[in-house]
Design an enzyme around this catalytic site. Structure first.
Site, PDB file in Angstrom:
ATOM      1  N   GLN A  95      12.973   2.635   7.336  1.00  0.00           N
ATOM      2  CA  GLN A  95      11.366   2.737   7.431  1.00  0.00           C
ATOM      3  C   GLN A  95      10.986   3.995   6.799  1.00  0.00           C
ATOM      4  O   GLN A  95      11.175   5.042   7.293  1.00  0.00           O
ATOM      5  CB  GLN A  95      10.779   2.395   8.698  1.00  0.00           C
ATOM      6  CG  GLN A  95       9.218   2.105   8.817  1.00  0.00           C
ATOM      7  CD  GLN A  95       8.589   1.768  10.067  1.00  0.00           C
ATOM      8  OE1 GLN A  95       9.469   2.081  11.161  1.00  0.00           O
ATOM      9  NE2 GLN A  95       7.344   1.457   9.929  1.00  0.00           N
ATOM     10  N   HIS A 101       4.600  -3.172   8.297  1.00  0.00           N
ATOM     11  CA  HIS A 101       4.406  -4.054   7.222  1.00  0.00           C
ATOM     12  C   HIS A 101       5.788  -4.943   6.961  1.00  0.00           C
ATOM     13  O   HIS A 101       7.022  -4.578   7.410  1.00  0.00           O
ATOM     14  CB  HIS A 101       4.381  -3.045   5.885  1.00  0.00           C
ATOM     15  CG  HIS A 101       5.617  -2.004   5.792  1.00  0.00           C
ATOM     16  ND1 HIS A 101       5.673  -1.010   6.491  1.00  0.00           N
ATOM     17  CD2 HIS A 101       6.473  -2.058   4.849  1.00  0.00           C
ATOM     18  CE1 HIS A 101       6.585  -0.307   6.240  1.00  0.00           C
ATOM     19  NE2 HIS A 101       7.322  -1.008   5.301  1.00  0.00           N
TER      20      HIS A 101
HETATM   21  P1  AMP Z   1       9.618   0.830   4.100  1.00  0.00           P
HETATM   22  O1  AMP Z   1      10.775   1.598   3.510  1.00  0.00           O
HETATM   23  O2  AMP Z   1      10.274  -0.395   4.706  1.00  0.00           O
HETATM   24  O3  AMP Z   1       8.792   1.826   5.061  1.00  0.00           O
HETATM   25  O4  AMP Z   1       8.658   0.413   3.041  1.00  0.00           O
HETATM   26  C1  AMP Z   1       7.646   0.970   2.369  1.00  0.00           C
HETATM   27  C2  AMP Z   1       7.391   0.590   0.964  1.00  0.00           C
HETATM   28  O5  AMP Z   1       6.043   0.995   0.726  1.00  0.00           O
HETATM   29  C3  AMP Z   1       8.354   0.997   0.049  1.00  0.00           C
HETATM   30  O6  AMP Z   1       8.824   0.058  -0.603  1.00  0.00           O
HETATM   31  C4  AMP Z   1       7.437   1.664  -1.026  1.00  0.00           C
HETATM   32  O7  AMP Z   1       7.824   1.531  -2.300  1.00  0.00           O
HETATM   33  C5  AMP Z   1       6.211   1.166  -0.661  1.00  0.00           C
HETATM   34  N1  AMP Z   1       4.924   2.025  -0.986  1.00  0.00           N
HETATM   35  C6  AMP Z   1       4.703   3.478  -0.987  1.00  0.00           C
HETATM   36  N2  AMP Z   1       3.642   3.905  -1.257  1.00  0.00           N
HETATM   37  C7  AMP Z   1       3.223   2.899  -1.650  1.00  0.00           C
HETATM   38  C8  AMP Z   1       1.631   2.580  -2.368  1.00  0.00           C
HETATM   39  N3  AMP Z   1       0.835   3.630  -2.611  1.00  0.00           N
HETATM   40  N4  AMP Z   1       1.263   0.881  -2.677  1.00  0.00           N
HETATM   41  C9  AMP Z   1       2.246   0.267  -2.577  1.00  0.00           C
HETATM   42  N5  AMP Z   1       3.356   0.493  -1.912  1.00  0.00           N
HETATM   43  C10 AMP Z   1       3.910   2.048  -1.662  1.00  0.00           C
END
Ligand code: AMP
Ligand code: ZN
Length: 139
Positions: A95, A101
């Site tokens: 995460q 999410h």
């Molecule tokens: P996690 O690693 O499960 O916390 O996933 C976080 C996700 O958020 C990653 O896949 C990122 O690519 C995505 N992310 C980070 N910043 C943004 C943003 N501004 N808009 C859309 N997705 C994002």
């Protein structure tokens, strides 16, 4: 409760732009900015919950119900064969954004997306039964 300094709270409030698929008072769904595959989407509750250990079951249930609808829409649009639903909790589990999410990641045969690649372990049936019973007692 929302957090001033949380990226996904800001996206939920519309303070940071996103490629939005769905927007309601309770949830937002938008495309991941660094997608694992075309159509990779995230669903967030607008209220801030750090992770699975903090979100309440009713909210999580409604979010997952929404995921069934969005998954079909993504499949219809992208023509993907399958989909991974991924939900990371804690840095050790990958995460990076500490606002609950759900990832919806479209999949196709031989797409090279590196998910479901953990090494399968071994179990001892007695130890497994004892562990299952111990966890059950905590529910
Ligand atoms: P996690 O690693 O499960 O916390 O996933 C976080 C996700 O958020 C990653 O896949 C990122 O690519 C995505 N992310 C980070 N910043 C943004 C943003 N501004 N808009 C859309 N997705 C994002
Ligand atoms: Zn947040």
């Amino acid at each position: 409760m929302t957090k001033d300094d949380c990226l996904f709270c800001k996206i939920g409030r519309g303070e940071i732009p996103s490629a939005t698929i769905y927007d309601s008072p309770e949830f937002k769904c938008f495309l991941d900015i660094s997608p694992a595959s075309r159509g990779h989407a995230l669903i967030i509750p607008k209220e801030h919950y750090d992770d699975i250990f903090h979100i309440d079951g009713d909210t999580a249930g409604r979010l997952f119900s929404l995921a069934t609808v969005i998954a079909r829409a993504i499949k219809d649009e992208t023509g993907c064969e399958g989909m991974n639903i991924v939900q990371n909790n804690g840095e050790c589990a990958g995460q990076t954004v500490h606002h609950f999410h759900l990832h919806l990641i479209p999949r196709d045969a031989d797409d090279g997306v590196g998910i479901s690649c953990w090494q399968q372990g071994e179990t001892d049936s007695e130890e497994s039964k004892a562990l299952a019973a111990a966890i059950k007692r905590r529910i």
